[in-house]
Scaffold this motif. Sequence first.
Motif, PDB file in Angstrom:
ATOM      1  N   LEU A  63       0.836  -1.199   0.000  1.00  0.00           N
ATOM      2  CA  LEU A  63       0.000   0.000   0.000  1.00  0.00           C
ATOM      3  C   LEU A  63       0.871   1.249   0.000  1.00  0.00           C
ATOM      4  O   LEU A  63       0.617   2.201  -0.756  1.00  0.00           O
ATOM      5  CB  LEU A  63      -0.925  -0.008   1.214  1.00  0.00           C
ATOM      6  CG  LEU A  63      -1.869   1.187   1.353  1.00  0.00           C
ATOM      7  CD1 LEU A  63      -2.878   1.216   0.211  1.00  0.00           C
ATOM      8  CD2 LEU A  63      -2.606   1.121   2.702  1.00  0.00           C
ATOM      9  N   ASN A  64       1.911   1.254   0.807  1.00  0.00           N
ATOM     10  CA  ASN A  64       2.819   2.404   0.846  1.00  0.00           C
ATOM     11  C   ASN A  64       3.509   2.598  -0.498  1.00  0.00           C
ATOM     12  O   ASN A  64       3.664   3.734  -0.980  1.00  0.00           O
ATOM     13  CB  ASN A  64       3.855   2.223   1.956  1.00  0.00           C
ATOM     14  CG  ASN A  64       3.249   2.312   3.341  1.00  0.00           C
ATOM     15  OD1 ASN A  64       2.172   2.880   3.518  1.00  0.00           O
ATOM     16  ND2 ASN A  64       3.920   1.744   4.322  1.00  0.00           N
ATOM     17  N   LEU A  65       3.916   1.490  -1.123  1.00  0.00           N
ATOM     18  CA  LEU A  65       4.566   1.583  -2.430  1.00  0.00           C
ATOM     19  C   LEU A  65       3.607   2.115  -3.492  1.00  0.00           C
ATOM     20  O   LEU A  65       3.983   2.934  -4.338  1.00  0.00           O
ATOM     21  CB  LEU A  65       5.096   0.211  -2.842  1.00  0.00           C
ATOM     22  CG  LEU A  65       6.311  -0.305  -2.059  1.00  0.00           C
ATOM     23  CD1 LEU A  65       6.604  -1.757  -2.424  1.00  0.00           C
ATOM     24  CD2 LEU A  65       7.534   0.564  -2.323  1.00  0.00           C
ATOM     25  N   LEU A  66       2.358   1.651  -3.456  1.00  0.00           N
ATOM     26  CA  LEU A  66       1.372   2.125  -4.429  1.00  0.00           C
ATOM     27  C   LEU A  66       1.082   3.614  -4.239  1.00  0.00           C
ATOM     28  O   LEU A  66       0.934   4.354  -5.221  1.00  0.00           O
ATOM     29  CB  LEU A  66       0.079   1.323  -4.299  1.00  0.00           C
ATOM     30  CG  LEU A  66       0.093  -0.112  -4.827  1.00  0.00           C
ATOM     31  CD1 LEU A  66      -1.229  -0.797  -4.521  1.00  0.00           C
ATOM     32  CD2 LEU A  66       0.379  -0.143  -6.320  1.00  0.00           C
ATOM     33  N   ARG A  67       0.972   4.051  -3.008  1.00  0.00           N
ATOM     34  CA  ARG A  67       0.719   5.469  -2.754  1.00  0.00           C
ATOM     35  C   ARG A  67       1.884   6.321  -3.231  1.00  0.00           C
ATOM     36  O   ARG A  67       1.683   7.395  -3.806  1.00  0.00           O
ATOM     37  CB  ARG A  67       0.439   5.678  -1.271  1.00  0.00           C
ATOM     38  CG  ARG A  67      -0.950   5.194  -0.847  1.00  0.00           C
ATOM     39  CD  ARG A  67      -1.118   5.219   0.657  1.00  0.00           C
ATOM     40  NE  ARG A  67      -2.520   4.980   1.023  1.00  0.00           N
ATOM     41  CZ  ARG A  67      -2.921   4.734   2.266  1.00  0.00           C
ATOM     42  NH1 ARG A  67      -2.033   4.681   3.268  1.00  0.00           N
ATOM     43  NH2 ARG A  67      -4.204   4.530   2.525  1.00  0.00           N
ATOM     44  N   THR A  68       3.100   5.839  -3.012  1.00  0.00           N
ATOM     45  CA  THR A  68       4.270   6.564  -3.511  1.00  0.00           C
ATOM     46  C   THR A  68       4.270   6.598  -5.031  1.00  0.00           C
ATOM     47  O   THR A  68       4.554   7.624  -5.655  1.00  0.00           O
ATOM     48  CB  THR A  68       5.562   5.900  -3.005  1.00  0.00           C
ATOM     49  OG1 THR A  68       5.573   5.917  -1.579  1.00  0.00           O
ATOM     50  CG2 THR A  68       6.795   6.629  -3.519  1.00  0.00           C
ATOM     51  N   ARG A 116      -7.480  -1.355  -4.503  1.00  0.00           N
ATOM     52  CA  ARG A 116      -6.656  -2.507  -4.896  1.00  0.00           C
ATOM     53  C   ARG A 116      -6.340  -3.374  -3.682  1.00  0.00           C
ATOM     54  O   ARG A 116      -6.430  -4.600  -3.742  1.00  0.00           O
ATOM     55  CB  ARG A 116      -5.368  -2.015  -5.554  1.00  0.00           C
ATOM     56  CG  ARG A 116      -4.550  -3.124  -6.208  1.00  0.00           C
ATOM     57  CD  ARG A 116      -3.520  -2.546  -7.152  1.00  0.00           C
ATOM     58  NE  ARG A 116      -2.773  -3.582  -7.860  1.00  0.00           N
ATOM     59  CZ  ARG A 116      -1.972  -3.363  -8.897  1.00  0.00           C
ATOM     60  NH1 ARG A 116      -1.817  -2.145  -9.363  1.00  0.00           N
ATOM     61  NH2 ARG A 116      -1.324  -4.366  -9.478  1.00  0.00           N
ATOM     62  N   LEU A 117      -5.981  -2.741  -2.574  1.00  0.00           N
ATOM     63  CA  LEU A 117      -5.677  -3.497  -1.357  1.00  0.00           C
ATOM     64  C   LEU A 117      -6.902  -4.265  -0.882  1.00  0.00           C
ATOM     65  O   LEU A 117      -6.824  -5.459  -0.569  1.00  0.00           O
ATOM     66  CB  LEU A 117      -5.184  -2.559  -0.259  1.00  0.00           C
ATOM     67  CG  LEU A 117      -4.829  -3.247   1.050  1.00  0.00           C
ATOM     68  CD1 LEU A 117      -3.490  -3.953   0.945  1.00  0.00           C
ATOM     69  CD2 LEU A 117      -4.809  -2.264   2.206  1.00  0.00           C
TER      70      LEU A 117
END
Length: 287
Positions: A63-68, A116-117
């Motif tokens: 989730l952190n990677l997708l937000r970045t 997505r998550l």
Amino acid sequence: MWSAEMFEGHRARLRAVAYRMLGSASEADDAVQETWLRADRAGADGVDNIAGWLTTITGRVCLNLLRTRDRRREDPLESRPADPVTGDAPEQEAMLADAVGVALLVVLDRLSPAERLAFVLHDLFAVPFDEIAPLLERSPAAVRQLASRARRRVGGDGPRPQADPVRRRRAVEAFLAATRGGDFDALVGLLHPDVVLHADRFVVPTPEPITARGSGTVARGAMAATGRALFTGLALLDGAVGLVMAPHGRLALVLAFTFAEDGRISGIEVVADRERLAALDIAPLKD
């Protein structure tokens, strides 16, 4: 006692989660490694469900990677489509994309990180909504709505499939197989002698759109795209069977087909224009 050996027993599942979240094998491997580091630092004392605990850690990392990624993503109108995956094992990456479904990865990439998550963890890996909710800092009911919205997108809420989808699907499947295999004669046999291919100026890119005519000319052009075909899969494009090319699960271009009365391919339109791609309704094909 928590150990690296215990973690290894869960690696395959965690990599499957991360790949569906990120669409890239290398990024999935990085996410799983980060999961191990976080889990090792935290320790598993008092954790009853190790598999669920590790899955939620992986979900948070992804989730952190997708937000970045979303913050950094830029889609300029005049940009070249993503090149096929390079590196030591592009074939393995392509096989993984095929196993999951290139069209599914494209649709997942169009979801928000939260959607997505929620969809991946709940619908694909049976994680309860109340375990996903803390990751998104939302209520279980809100997470259920996110998953439902994503499910509709994945299922396809656009136009109904066009007539004779089975025959057209077989033709497009054969076109992809011949392109991947470099089978020039098979390609020519699938194409109408007077087939016309149009490619917009973002495909190569070129100052002007490209037009190619005739089965031999179009087949030779397809032979030059064998590398890209590795990361291409079937999808419904506004209800019609077509192809999506998506290295790392990120849509780069589509191929839309028209057919002659005898079933051969009479027209191919290759689209890489970002605005046109964004306007397309794309959905995975159902068996």
